[in-house]
Enzyme design. Structure first.
Site: not given
Ligand code: NCD
Ligand code: ZN
Length: 444
Positions: A76-77, A240, A306, A310
């Site tokens: 979450f951001r 992942h 994950d 965005h």
């Molecule tokens: C993740 C993110 O945007 O926080 N992005 C992604 O490509 N998985 C960061 C991460 O886990 O690498």
């Molecule tokens: Zn991640």
């Protein structure tokens, strides 16, 4: 007297009058069968089987009662998200709608969670705003902060490669000593394992296939190999995993790991734009199919989203400029339930990978229909299919790499013995807790 542990509560629990009895079909002792689940007024499961009494009885008929899921890997951001970005409030509602009642939230926020003060401010952002329970990971990059962080945080997350919010991962020579230190601290450690020394800089990648060449599977297997032998006491988990070969190597080492729905279901040919850009990259269709087969065979212990929400704007940038990551907490379980419905995946495998094992890894008494566990449950009608519509997801990102895919969404989600989702609406309270692992009692 030691503090009461959930497992020791069972005898007393059997005598207590249940608050609610939920009747339906559930997967117990290896098959779907009619059950009655008695839930106490503390929101824990008292018993699973025949129940004589209960203040309120709810019969869900032919529908299936499943344990709720744990998503041990979400982003979450907050703090630091741009306007229009995911928040703890929106992210936890999305998780709830997708049948997830506990999330593990990652520390690559702005600023990253590298010390106790930053941990405390992030924790304060969760209080009173979370729809589900939240475990907060910390970043182990400030050596002096480690002992104090270990007393408050829920886990550690180590990035070995640059990705969203991570510019300079620790040099390889520092990793083994860091793992030894972390082994003394008893918190779980999740690792983003890619070795940037194996990345290829052949021009700017223009599509997911080019991204897979730039950050190839060898970068992942090299980073994973370099972590072993890991210190004995370290609770190590690899995030992942994208190939069946790495999954097999980790299985042989008896290491914990996860795969994501996007690496299980999408390949580098699934879509040509930056909406399919993620770290590690989507792999070839052949690699994807092999990972899926390993998952179906029960050789991938856990699934995690994950969830990297965005904004649609950020993802419309040219491929090489766009950030990596895809949203997925709300769609993870529904996509996989649709695979159970179609007969491609065993329900027992899915429950183990999405509900039971992630909760155990995080030391939480949830994810199983068992006395003493939290009554975090799903009511699922496998006949009720729908399709992913990114605009209708709770995340303000408003898009999904699974647009149009078939899903089976839980009709109800219960947390601590109360419905928090009914018919696709969040109806709960925002009283999700910040939790920490309890390996001794919370989750045997
Ligand atoms: C993740 C993110 O945007 O926080 N992005 C992604 O490509 N998985 C960061 C991460 O886990 O690498
Ligand atoms: Zn991640």
């Amino acid at each position: 007297m030691p503090p009461t542990r959930p497992r020791e509560r069972t005898p007393a629990g059997d005598r207590a009058e249940p608050e609610v009895v939920l009747a339906g079909r559930a997967f117990v002792r290896g098959r779907l069968q009619p059950v009655e689940i008695a839930i106490g007024d503390d929101g824990r499961i008292l018993s699973v089987g025949r129940v004589r009494d209960g203040r309120a009885r709810r019969d869900v008929g032919e529908r299936v009662i499943l344990p709720a899921a744990t998503d041990l890997h979400v982003h979450f951001r907050e703090p630091g998200g741009d306007s229009g970005a995911e928040t703890i409030a929106s992210g936890t509602v999305g998780a709830a709608l997708g049948g997830v009642t506990l999330v593990g939230e990652m520390p690559n926020t702005s600023p990253p969670v590298t010390d106790v003060e930053r941990y405390a401010s992030k924790r304060a952002l969760v209080e009173g705003r979370a729809a589900v329970d939240v475990l907060l990971y910390a970043s182990p990059t400030e050596p002096r902060a480690l002992p104090s962080l270990a007393r408050v945080a829920g886990g550690f997350k180590l990035y070995l490669a640059p990705t969203t919010g991570i510019e300079s991962p620790p040099p390889p020579s520092e990793v083994a000593p860091l793992l030894r230190r972390l082994a003394e601290l008893s918190l779980p450690l999740a690792v983003h394992a890619e070795d940037p020394a194996r990345f290829r800089a052949a021009g700017a990648p223009r599509d997911p296939a080019g991204w897979n060449v730039a950050r190839p599977p060898e970068a992942e297997s090299a980073a994973v190999d370099a972590l072993f032998p890991a210190p004995d006491r370290l609770r190590l988990h690899i995030a992942h995993v994208t190939t069946a070969a790495v999954a097999e190597a980790l299985r042989k080492r008896r290491s914990s790991f996860e795969a994501t729905p996007h690496h299980l279901l999408l390949s580098d040919r699934s879509g040509g734009d930056a909406r399919h850009k993620v770290n590690p990259p989507l792999r070839t269709e052949r690699d994807r199919a092999a990972l899926w087969e390993a998952f179906v065979r029960g050789e991938v212990p856990m699934v995690a989203s994950d969830h990297a929400p965005h904004t649609a704007d950020a993802k419309s940038l040219p491929f090489d400029k766009a950030p990596s990551g895809v949203p997925g907490a709300e769609t993870m379980l529904p996509l996989l339930l649709a695979r159970v419905r179609s007969g491609e995946l065993g329900l027992d495998r899915l429950i183990a990978a999405a509900c039971d094992r992630p909760a155990r890894w995080l030391g939480q008494p949830t994810g199983r229909l068992a006395p003493g566990h939290r009554a975090n449950l799903l009511i699922v009608d496998f006949r009720a299919r729908s399709r992913v519509d990114g605009r209708k997801l709770a995340s303000p990102s408003g898009w999904s790499p699974f647009e149009g895919w078939e899903v089976v969404r839980p009709q109800e989600v219960w947390k601590d013995g109360r419905p928090i989702v009914r018919d696709g609406e969040f109806v709960g309270r925002t009283d999700g807790r910040v939790v920490r692992p309890d390996y001794a009692g919370g989750s045997p």
